[in-house]
Design a protein around this motif. Structure first.
Motif, short mmCIF file in Angstrom:
data_model
loop_
_atom_site.label_atom_id
_atom_site.label_comp_id
_atom_site.label_asym_id
_atom_site.label_seq_id
_atom_site.Cartn_x
_atom_site.Cartn_y
_atom_site.Cartn_z
N GLN A 11 -32.39 4.14 12.93
CA GLN A 11 -32.14 2.76 12.69
C GLN A 11 -31.38 2.10 13.57
O GLN A 11 -30.29 2.41 14.06
CB GLN A 11 -31.28 2.49 11.14
N VAL A 12 -32.02 0.79 14.19
CA VAL A 12 -31.26 0.03 15.06
C VAL A 12 -29.83 -0.60 14.65
O VAL A 12 -30.08 -1.23 13.55
CB VAL A 12 -32.28 -0.76 15.60
N GLN A 13 -28.79 -0.45 15.21
CA GLN A 13 -27.75 -1.01 14.71
C GLN A 13 -26.77 -1.53 15.78
O GLN A 13 -26.60 -0.81 17.04
CB GLN A 13 -26.78 -0.12 13.86
N LEU A 14 -26.30 -2.83 15.79
CA LEU A 14 -25.17 -3.38 16.50
C LEU A 14 -23.90 -3.64 15.77
O LEU A 14 -24.06 -4.29 14.71
CB LEU A 14 -25.78 -4.55 17.39
N VAL A 15 -22.71 -3.31 16.27
CA VAL A 15 -21.57 -3.30 15.77
C VAL A 15 -20.56 -3.71 16.80
O VAL A 15 -20.28 -3.32 17.75
CB VAL A 15 -21.01 -1.89 15.27
N GLU A 16 -20.09 -5.12 16.20
CA GLU A 16 -18.85 -5.60 17.02
C GLU A 16 -17.59 -5.34 16.73
O GLU A 16 -17.41 -4.80 15.34
CB GLU A 16 -19.25 -7.22 17.06
N ALA A 65 -21.27 -2.15 20.19
CA ALA A 65 -21.87 -0.72 20.24
C ALA A 65 -23.15 -0.78 19.63
O ALA A 65 -23.49 -1.10 18.62
CB ALA A 65 -20.93 0.14 19.28
N ALA A 66 -23.90 -0.24 20.46
CA ALA A 66 -25.62 -0.28 20.27
C ALA A 66 -25.96 1.27 19.74
O ALA A 66 -25.52 2.12 20.35
CB ALA A 66 -26.28 -0.62 21.26
N SER A 67 -26.71 1.32 18.74
CA SER A 67 -26.92 2.48 18.21
C SER A 67 -28.43 2.74 17.76
O SER A 67 -29.02 1.63 17.34
CB SER A 67 -26.12 3.43 17.42
N GLY A 68 -29.20 3.71 17.83
CA GLY A 68 -30.50 3.98 17.01
C GLY A 68 -31.51 3.79 18.27
O GLY A 68 -32.65 4.03 17.91
N ARG A 69 -31.23 3.24 19.23
CA ARG A 69 -31.98 3.33 20.47
C ARG A 69 -31.46 3.06 21.55
O ARG A 69 -30.28 2.63 21.68
CB ARG A 69 -33.34 2.53 20.15
N THR A 70 -32.11 3.26 22.75
CA THR A 70 -31.55 2.82 24.07
C THR A 70 -31.52 1.42 24.26
O THR A 70 -32.84 0.97 24.44
CB THR A 70 -31.99 3.59 25.13
N ASN A 86 -33.81 -10.28 18.99
CA ASN A 86 -34.39 -9.21 17.96
C ASN A 86 -33.46 -8.54 17.06
O ASN A 86 -33.79 -8.09 15.86
CB ASN A 86 -35.34 -8.15 18.62
N TYR A 87 -32.43 -8.14 17.60
CA TYR A 87 -31.39 -7.33 16.74
C TYR A 87 -29.97 -8.20 16.75
O TYR A 87 -29.83 -8.71 17.91
CB TYR A 87 -31.18 -5.88 17.28
N TRP A 88 -29.20 -8.12 15.71
CA TRP A 88 -28.08 -8.68 15.58
C TRP A 88 -27.18 -7.69 14.92
O TRP A 88 -27.29 -6.99 14.01
CB TRP A 88 -28.11 -9.96 14.76
#
Length: 124
Positions: free
Chosen positions: A1-6, A23-28, A112-114
């Motif tokens: 699961q793609v995730q961005l955490v501020e 911090a980005a996780s789930g993919r590069t 695409n991701y937030w």
């Protein structure tokens, strides 16, 4: 699961500084454009800064140019927004975003991701 955490938001006095992290996780995300946006209640989300996948190209909103700096790490897991000389009008929820295209853009709908956002409050 793609995730961005501020993280890194908070309360600061006018003239102060903060560093926001994403911090980005789930993919590069190393090949993705990264951006920072902000929003205040009752207003549309607005562009703050964006950085190309290589980090060589950065773009800023006129309102933050010369005060904010966007950066990213080399492995595509972190993005940052260094904010200096903060003003009360910088108060907002700040969002990190990623765009799968290699072309930086200031358009909110092109990302695409937030992340979930982090509150920044600047007191006068």
């Amino acid at each position: 699961q793609v995730q961005l955490v501020e993280s890194g938001g908070g309360l600061v006095q006018a003239g102060g500084s903060l560093r926001l992290s994403c911090a980005a996780s789930g993919r590069t995300f190393s090949s993705y454009v990264m951006g920072w946006f902000r929003q205040v209640p009752g207003k549309e989300r607005e562009f703050v800064a964006t950085i190309s996948w290589s980090g060589d190209n950065t773009y800023y909103a006129d309102s933050v140019k010369g005060r904010f700096t966007i950066s990213r790490d080399d492995v595509g897991t972190m993005a940052y927004l260094h904010m200096n000389s903060l003003k009360p009008e910088d108060t907002a929820v700040y969002y990190c975003a990623a765009r799968t295209s290699a072309m930086p853009t200031m358009t909110v709908s092109s990302y695409n991701y937030w992340g979930q956002g982090t509150q920044v409050t600047v007191s006068s």
